[in-house]
Design an enzyme around this catalytic site. Structure first.
Site, PDB file in Angstrom:
ATOM      1  N   LYS A 175       0.861  -1.190   0.000  1.00  0.00           N
ATOM      2  CA  LYS A 175       0.000   0.000   0.000  1.00  0.00           C
ATOM      3  C   LYS A 175       0.895   1.237   0.000  1.00  0.00           C
ATOM      4  O   LYS A 175       1.514   1.570   1.003  1.00  0.00           O
ATOM      5  CB  LYS A 175      -0.900   0.041   1.235  1.00  0.00           C
ATOM      6  N   GLU A 248       8.802   0.760  11.369  1.00  0.00           N
ATOM      7  CA  GLU A 248       9.988   1.596  11.081  1.00  0.00           C
ATOM      8  C   GLU A 248       9.516   3.032  11.127  1.00  0.00           C
ATOM      9  O   GLU A 248       8.820   3.493  10.216  1.00  0.00           O
ATOM     10  CB  GLU A 248      10.529   1.274   9.679  1.00  0.00           C
ATOM     11  N   GLU A 380      11.528  16.017  15.154  1.00  0.00           N
ATOM     12  CA  GLU A 380      12.040  15.706  13.810  1.00  0.00           C
ATOM     13  C   GLU A 380      11.407  16.700  12.834  1.00  0.00           C
ATOM     14  O   GLU A 380      10.198  16.659  12.619  1.00  0.00           O
ATOM     15  CB  GLU A 380      11.596  14.281  13.442  1.00  0.00           C
TER      16      GLU A 380
HETATM   17  P1  NAD Z   1       2.631   8.532   7.713  1.00  0.00           P
HETATM   18  O1  NAD Z   1       2.700   7.825   9.001  1.00  0.00           O
HETATM   19  O2  NAD Z   1       1.773   9.715   7.570  1.00  0.00           O
HETATM   20  O3  NAD Z   1       2.184   7.543   6.553  1.00  0.00           O
HETATM   21  C1  NAD Z   1       2.875   6.330   6.273  1.00  0.00           C
HETATM   22  C2  NAD Z   1       1.937   5.375   5.580  1.00  0.00           C
HETATM   23  O4  NAD Z   1       0.893   5.006   6.486  1.00  0.00           O
HETATM   24  C3  NAD Z   1       1.240   5.937   4.347  1.00  0.00           C
HETATM   25  O5  NAD Z   1       1.157   4.919   3.380  1.00  0.00           O
HETATM   26  C4  NAD Z   1      -0.144   6.295   4.880  1.00  0.00           C
HETATM   27  O6  NAD Z   1      -1.139   6.311   3.888  1.00  0.00           O
HETATM   28  C5  NAD Z   1      -0.378   5.156   5.864  1.00  0.00           C
HETATM   29  N1  NAD Z   1      -1.376   5.416   6.903  1.00  0.00           N
HETATM   30  C6  NAD Z   1      -1.844   6.598   7.345  1.00  0.00           C
HETATM   31  N2  NAD Z   1      -2.733   6.401   8.354  1.00  0.00           N
HETATM   32  C7  NAD Z   1      -2.829   5.061   8.537  1.00  0.00           C
HETATM   33  C8  NAD Z   1      -3.554   4.237   9.447  1.00  0.00           C
HETATM   34  N3  NAD Z   1      -4.376   4.742  10.354  1.00  0.00           N
HETATM   35  N4  NAD Z   1      -3.379   2.907   9.362  1.00  0.00           N
HETATM   36  C9  NAD Z   1      -2.529   2.369   8.472  1.00  0.00           C
HETATM   37  N5  NAD Z   1      -1.819   3.094   7.585  1.00  0.00           N
HETATM   38  C10 NAD Z   1      -1.952   4.429   7.614  1.00  0.00           C
HETATM   39  O7  NAD Z   1       4.154   8.868   7.371  1.00  0.00           O
HETATM   40  P2  NAD Z   1       4.724   9.718   6.152  1.00  0.00           P
HETATM   41  O8  NAD Z   1       4.387  11.155   6.430  1.00  0.00           O
HETATM   42  O9  NAD Z   1       4.307   9.093   4.855  1.00  0.00           O
HETATM   43  O10 NAD Z   1       6.298   9.490   6.289  1.00  0.00           O
HETATM   44  C11 NAD Z   1       7.135  10.317   7.023  1.00  0.00           C
HETATM   45  C12 NAD Z   1       7.515   9.680   8.351  1.00  0.00           C
HETATM   46  O11 NAD Z   1       8.015   8.376   8.119  1.00  0.00           O
HETATM   47  C13 NAD Z   1       8.611  10.421   9.076  1.00  0.00           C
HETATM   48  O12 NAD Z   1       8.316  10.488  10.453  1.00  0.00           O
HETATM   49  C14 NAD Z   1       9.838   9.534   8.869  1.00  0.00           C
HETATM   50  O13 NAD Z   1      10.823   9.659   9.864  1.00  0.00           O
HETATM   51  C15 NAD Z   1       9.226   8.184   8.835  1.00  0.00           C
HETATM   52  N6  NAD Z   1      10.084   7.256   8.107  1.00  0.00           N
HETATM   53  C16 NAD Z   1      10.671   6.236   8.801  1.00  0.00           C
HETATM   54  C17 NAD Z   1      11.525   5.364   8.145  1.00  0.00           C
HETATM   55  C18 NAD Z   1      12.198   4.234   8.869  1.00  0.00           C
HETATM   56  O14 NAD Z   1      12.604   3.302   8.221  1.00  0.00           O
HETATM   57  N7  NAD Z   1      12.318   4.258  10.172  1.00  0.00           N
HETATM   58  C19 NAD Z   1      11.762   5.522   6.778  1.00  0.00           C
HETATM   59  C20 NAD Z   1      11.135   6.558   6.111  1.00  0.00           C
HETATM   60  C21 NAD Z   1      10.280   7.417   6.789  1.00  0.00           C
END
Ligand code: NAD
Length: 479
Positions: A175, A248, A380
């Site tokens: 997804k 992650e 962050e």
């Molecule tokens: P996000 O949490 O907003 O979204 C991540 C994913 O989750 C998207 O596909 C989104 O559609 C989905 N999502 C949203 N609500 C959901 C729910 N209730 N249930 C299930 N899925 C849901 O994150 P983002 O803004 O896309 O990414 C940025 C963040 O990700 C930053 O905090 C960054 O540090 C983190 N990040 C972590 C890693 C790692 O490996 N640790 C790598 C890249 C990014």
């Protein structure tokens, strides 16, 4: 070799090796221009149920294939991506905003990762053997897995879930983020010519799609990469069906700079490591702790280097900082920049919103020794803004570096390697580097301490997170 896909067209969700259109569609925007990209599907609950059913059916045969059969298909998939990579790299720039050179790096890494996973067999282990019995630990696949992907590295992070899931005998539904669904959908389309139906599917949708997947009773594992806020919701939702979960999440990585470093040598790397992908990488340096003896010199060298960093459209040559990926993140980063005047932080390098464009451009900023409890130190920012902080006592530097709810990455920069390693071993983070930051590899586990995550991906440890553990006791002389 696989088929050539057309990256300019509505792709449809990838369900059971078919492109399935949906009644409703949506689109993302190119963050450099603000212009709409083409329409993509909005999956419904019925699409989810259908994909999960096909994934479950496919699991029966796929889980019985040999490692080398799966490895060969993974290699064929990598070749098929490679045949499409030039078009896909441009698509990645359009949907994500990153510079073309970084899009190429993301594809380079993706191919290296997939090809490496194809060599990583999780073998049975013999735990005990004598005349009477043999005890093995075996690692059967979990079943139907789902990878939830963020918008910052949609290709590598998506395929970084696919490789481990498939090579260990699971089926997978990806997804993508609603902000960056284009490349992931195309990867699913490429996969249709390689994998048996139901083994790899892609569902794109809106904000309600994630919960449909985390709630689904017939999905066995969620591998989630994204924010801490959403990660907690994912875990809560998965608890209802006791799904396996890998999280992650976000980070606030510190880098401790000791007084013996060669400033001129390390500054280009250090400055790049903070502004790459416009600061939108979980594992970039987010806080620099610089020894007071070299603080001024280090700050001035950082500023000098940062002057040469170009912000602009990802297709322009020599751009390091592209746009912020989406309007929501743009507003968050702007809010962090607005703290500069509100809190009277001193700027060593004053960045800000690049006016007169339709894109979400913000130029780099360096904050000069703000208070330790200011937002730019504790949060962050996920944008091109970073604080420099002073230290004089080693224990104090370690304590301040560790003083965060997050623990994704951390680094020490030091000529004295013994001292560097001593400090490194006291840093609470899933990855710690001496004289580097953000090194990753497919055979090295990647994960976070504290609120930066649960479990890890990649490496043998990561692959095993897609497996159950089965202790198999065989008694030899009973019959
Ligand atoms: P996000 O949490 O907003 O979204 C991540 C994913 O989750 C998207 O596909 C989104 O559609 C989905 N999502 C949203 N609500 C959901 C729910 N209730 N249930 C299930 N899925 C849901 O994150 P983002 O803004 O896309 O990414 C940025 C963040 O990700 C930053 O905090 C960054 O540090 C983190 N990040 C972590 C890693 C790692 O490996 N640790 C790598 C890249 C990014």
């Amino acid at each position: 070799m696989g088929v050539k896909v057309d990256v300019t067209k509505y792709p449809g969700n990838v369900i059971n090796n078919k492109l399935v259109p949906t009644a409703a569609t949506r689109h993302s925007v190119n963050p450099s221009t603000g212009k709409a990209l083409y329409e993509v599907p909005v999956a419904t609950q019925q699409d989810v149920d259908t994909a999960v059913k096909h994934a479950r059916d496919a699991f029966r045969a796929w889980s019985q294939t040999t490692f080398s059969e799966r490895a060969n298909l993974l290699l064929a998939f990598a070749d098929a991506i490679e045949a499409n990579r030039e078009d896909m790299e441009k698509l990645l720039v359009q949907e994500q905003g990153k510079p073309l050179s970084l899009a190429k790096t993301e594809f380079d890494m993706t191919l290296i990762w997939l090809r490496a996973f194809a060599t990583m067999e999780i073998k049975d282990e013999v735990l005990d053997e004598n005349d009477e019995r043999i005890v093995y630990q075996t690692f059967p696949p979990l079943g139907v897995c789902c990878g939830i992907v963020p918008w910052n590295w949609p290709v590598l992070l998506g395929m970084g879930k696919l490789g481990p899931a498939l090579i260990t005998g699971n089926t997978l539904i990806i997804k993508p983020s609603p902000f960056t669904p284009y490349c992931d959908l195309k990867l699913g389309e490429i996969g249709m010519s390689v994998f048996p139906p139901g083994v790899f599917q892609v569902l794109s949708g809106g904000d309600d799609l994630g919960p449909m997947l985390t709630e689904h009773p017939d999905i066995d594992k969620i591998s989630f990469t994204g924010s801490i806020f959403t990660g907690k919701k994912v875990m809560e939702s998965c608890a209802k069906t006791l799904k396996r979960v890998t999280l992650e999440l976000g980070g606030n990585d510190p880098a401790i700079i000791c007084e013996d470093v060669d400033i001129e040598k390390i500054v280009p790397k250090l400055a790049t490591l903070v502004f790459l992908n416009s600061g939108q990488i979980c594992m970039l340096v987010k806080r620099y702790y610089v020894h007071e003896k070299i603080y001024d010199q280090f700050r001035d060298a950082m500023v000098e280097f940062t002057k040469s960093i170009k912000t602009g459209d990802g297709f322009e040559p020599d751009v390091t900082v592209g746009p912020i990926q989406n309007s929501m993140q743009y507003e968050k980063v702007k809010d962090m920049y607005s703290e500069i005047s509100k809190c009277s932080w001193k700027t060593a390098f004053e960045g800000g919103v690049k006016e007169a464009t339709n894109g979400f451009f913000i130029t780099p900023a360096i904050i000069d020794n703000p208070p330790e409890d200011s937002r730019i130190v504790t949060e962050e920012p996920f944008g091109p803004i970073v604080p420099l902080l002073k230290w004089s006592n080693e224990d104090d530097a370690i304590e301040r570096a560790n003083n965060s709810k997050t623990g994704l990455g951390a680094s020490v920069w030091c000529k004295d390697l013994k001292r560097g390693e001593r400090i490194a071993r006291q840093l609470s983070a899933g990855s710690v580097w001496v004289n580097s930051h953000f090194d990753v590899a497919p055979n090295v586990p990647f994960g976070g301490h504290k609120w930066s995550g649960i479990g890890s991906e990649w490496g043998t440890t990561g692959l095993k997170s897609y497996c159950n553990s089965r202790s198999l006791w065989v008694w030899k002389n009973v019959m």
